[in-house]
Design a protein around this motif. Sequence first.
Motif, mmCIF file in Angstrom:
data_model
loop_
_atom_site.group_PDB
_atom_site.id
_atom_site.type_symbol
_atom_site.label_atom_id
_atom_site.label_comp_id
_atom_site.label_asym_id
_atom_site.label_seq_id
_atom_site.Cartn_x
_atom_site.Cartn_y
_atom_site.Cartn_z
ATOM 1 N N HIS A 102 0.817 -1.214 0.000
ATOM 2 C CA HIS A 102 0.000 0.000 0.000
ATOM 3 C C HIS A 102 0.852 1.266 0.000
ATOM 4 O O HIS A 102 0.487 2.264 -0.627
ATOM 5 N N ASP A 103 1.981 1.237 0.711
ATOM 6 C CA ASP A 103 2.804 2.452 0.774
ATOM 7 C C ASP A 103 3.370 2.808 -0.595
ATOM 8 O O ASP A 103 3.407 3.981 -0.986
ATOM 9 N N LEU A 104 3.784 1.785 -1.359
ATOM 10 C CA LEU A 104 4.310 2.051 -2.699
ATOM 11 C C LEU A 104 3.200 2.459 -3.659
ATOM 12 O O LEU A 104 3.423 3.282 -4.556
ATOM 13 N N ALA A 105 2.011 1.910 -3.463
ATOM 14 C CA ALA A 105 0.873 2.302 -4.302
ATOM 15 C C ALA A 105 0.564 3.787 -4.117
ATOM 16 O O ALA A 105 0.265 4.500 -5.087
ATOM 17 N N LYS A 146 8.123 3.951 -17.118
ATOM 18 C CA LYS A 146 7.255 4.949 -16.515
ATOM 19 C C LYS A 146 8.039 5.810 -15.516
ATOM 20 O O LYS A 146 8.752 5.293 -14.658
ATOM 21 N N LEU A 147 7.864 7.090 -15.624
ATOM 22 C CA LEU A 147 8.535 7.987 -14.693
ATOM 23 C C LEU A 147 8.084 7.739 -13.256
ATOM 24 O O LEU A 147 8.904 7.750 -12.325
ATOM 25 N N SER A 148 6.795 7.518 -13.069
ATOM 26 C CA SER A 148 6.277 7.337 -11.706
ATOM 27 C C SER A 148 6.924 6.147 -11.015
ATOM 28 O O SER A 148 7.217 6.203 -9.815
ATOM 29 N N GLN A 149 7.176 5.069 -11.757
ATOM 30 C CA GLN A 149 7.795 3.890 -11.157
ATOM 31 C C GLN A 149 9.252 4.169 -10.778
ATOM 32 O O GLN A 149 9.725 3.736 -9.727
ATOM 33 N N ALA A 150 9.946 4.918 -11.632
ATOM 34 C CA ALA A 150 11.334 5.265 -11.335
ATOM 35 C C ALA A 150 11.417 6.191 -10.122
ATOM 36 O O ALA A 150 12.291 6.032 -9.263
ATOM 37 N N LEU A 151 10.492 7.136 -10.041
ATOM 38 C CA LEU A 151 10.495 8.068 -8.912
ATOM 39 C C LEU A 151 10.177 7.346 -7.611
ATOM 40 O O LEU A 151 10.743 7.667 -6.559
ATOM 41 N N THR A 152 9.280 6.385 -7.676
ATOM 42 C CA THR A 152 8.951 5.599 -6.487
ATOM 43 C C THR A 152 10.190 4.877 -5.970
ATOM 44 O O THR A 152 10.468 4.867 -4.764
ATOM 45 N N ALA A 156 12.102 5.834 -2.310
ATOM 46 C CA ALA A 156 11.661 4.852 -1.315
ATOM 47 C C ALA A 156 12.634 4.836 -0.127
ATOM 48 O O ALA A 156 13.551 4.006 -0.065
ATOM 49 N N VAL A 157 12.421 5.751 0.799
ATOM 50 C CA VAL A 157 13.291 5.857 1.972
ATOM 51 C C VAL A 157 13.288 4.537 2.743
ATOM 52 O O VAL A 157 12.219 4.054 3.139
ATOM 53 N N PRO A 158 14.446 3.918 2.956
ATOM 54 C CA PRO A 158 14.489 2.616 3.632
ATOM 55 C C PRO A 158 13.809 2.660 5.001
ATOM 56 O O PRO A 158 14.039 3.571 5.790
ATOM 57 N N GLY A 159 12.969 1.677 5.255
ATOM 58 C CA GLY A 159 12.263 1.595 6.529
ATOM 59 C C GLY A 159 10.935 2.303 6.505
ATOM 60 O O GLY A 159 9.940 1.800 7.017
ATOM 61 N N VAL A 160 10.894 3.483 5.879
ATOM 62 C CA VAL A 160 9.647 4.247 5.798
ATOM 63 C C VAL A 160 8.767 3.690 4.694
ATOM 64 O O VAL A 160 7.553 3.552 4.859
ATOM 65 N N PHE A 161 9.388 3.373 3.554
ATOM 66 C CA PHE A 161 8.674 2.785 2.428
ATOM 67 C C PHE A 161 9.308 1.447 2.062
ATOM 68 O O PHE A 161 10.504 1.222 2.281
ATOM 69 N N SER A 162 8.506 0.573 1.500
ATOM 70 C CA SER A 162 8.997 -0.739 1.089
ATOM 71 C C SER A 162 9.981 -0.596 -0.072
ATOM 72 O O SER A 162 9.846 0.320 -0.892
ATOM 73 N N PRO A 163 10.948 -1.510 -0.192
ATOM 74 C CA PRO A 163 11.793 -1.535 -1.388
ATOM 75 C C PRO A 163 10.942 -1.822 -2.625
ATOM 76 O O PRO A 163 9.888 -2.451 -2.543
ATOM 77 N N VAL A 164 11.417 -1.363 -3.777
ATOM 78 C CA VAL A 164 10.683 -1.494 -5.035
ATOM 79 C C VAL A 164 11.341 -2.581 -5.879
ATOM 80 O O VAL A 164 12.536 -2.493 -6.196
#
Length: 283
Positions: A102-105, A146-152, A156-164
């Motif tokens: 959900h966090d990456l979404a 996709k730019l959005s996927q690259a930006l995610t 993706a700050v480690p710990g705060v957001f899941s790895p992509v």
Amino acid sequence: MGIALGGGGARGFAHLGVLIAREEANVKIDAIAGTSMGAVIGAARAIGADLEKLRTLLDLIDLNQLLQVTDSTLRELQRILGRSMMEYVRGSVWQEEGATPHDLARLNELFSLLTANKTFADAAIPFAAVSADVRTGERVVLRTGKLSQALTASAAVPGVFSPVLSNGRYLVDGGIVEKIPIEAVIELGADAVIAVDTGAPLDREVATCLDALLQAQRVTSHHLSRLQLERAAERLDGRLLVIRPEVSSIKMFDFGRSEEAIRAGLAAAAANIERIRSLAKRG
């Protein structure tokens, strides 16, 4: 001439101010590279977004609520510890095949909006986003898809957001390997570079063991950036201008202070505008 926009969370909104000032001064940019928040702002400029409209949008939306992060480092660390304990027991959603945490979404949805769901191929200015392979520590420069996927991945700050998950790699915030992506913009063909540094300052109070831990990370990042800047200055034979907006009081997730950071970027660019013009002539 290229511009390298560094990471720094909410401090990185200063990049928008720098870019607005550059537009007003009619200084051409031929390549853009960004790390984390720098990638987000850089991508918007690369596709030709109206920067003043983006400024208004950032002032209107509540990013802390949208991304479900707080502006308190302590509370975020508490959340990380709690989440990690749950993942230890139940397993990590981000490691499940085909799963989208959900966090990456939420991140991807925001970045799709900011980039109009465009791809790197749609960019009017060559653009690269820097991320890092969390398993190997390798720098990963993203330039397709996709730019959005690259930006995610880049943010993706480690710990705060899941790895992509991308091409078999788990990617996280590029700031852990290249806080200011000068090397990446040189690889795009730039022979003169404006580098915008919005990294965390070292003047935070250190009163607890947790403070010491966080300060140690900042010190490591600071020294890595300094070494990379020195190497880049040598490679560019002095055709490097480093701009440091005064955003030291803004913490990583102080998203409610976007306008303050933008104004700091405007002021920093204005103070360096003649140097920017001179560098543009040399590039």
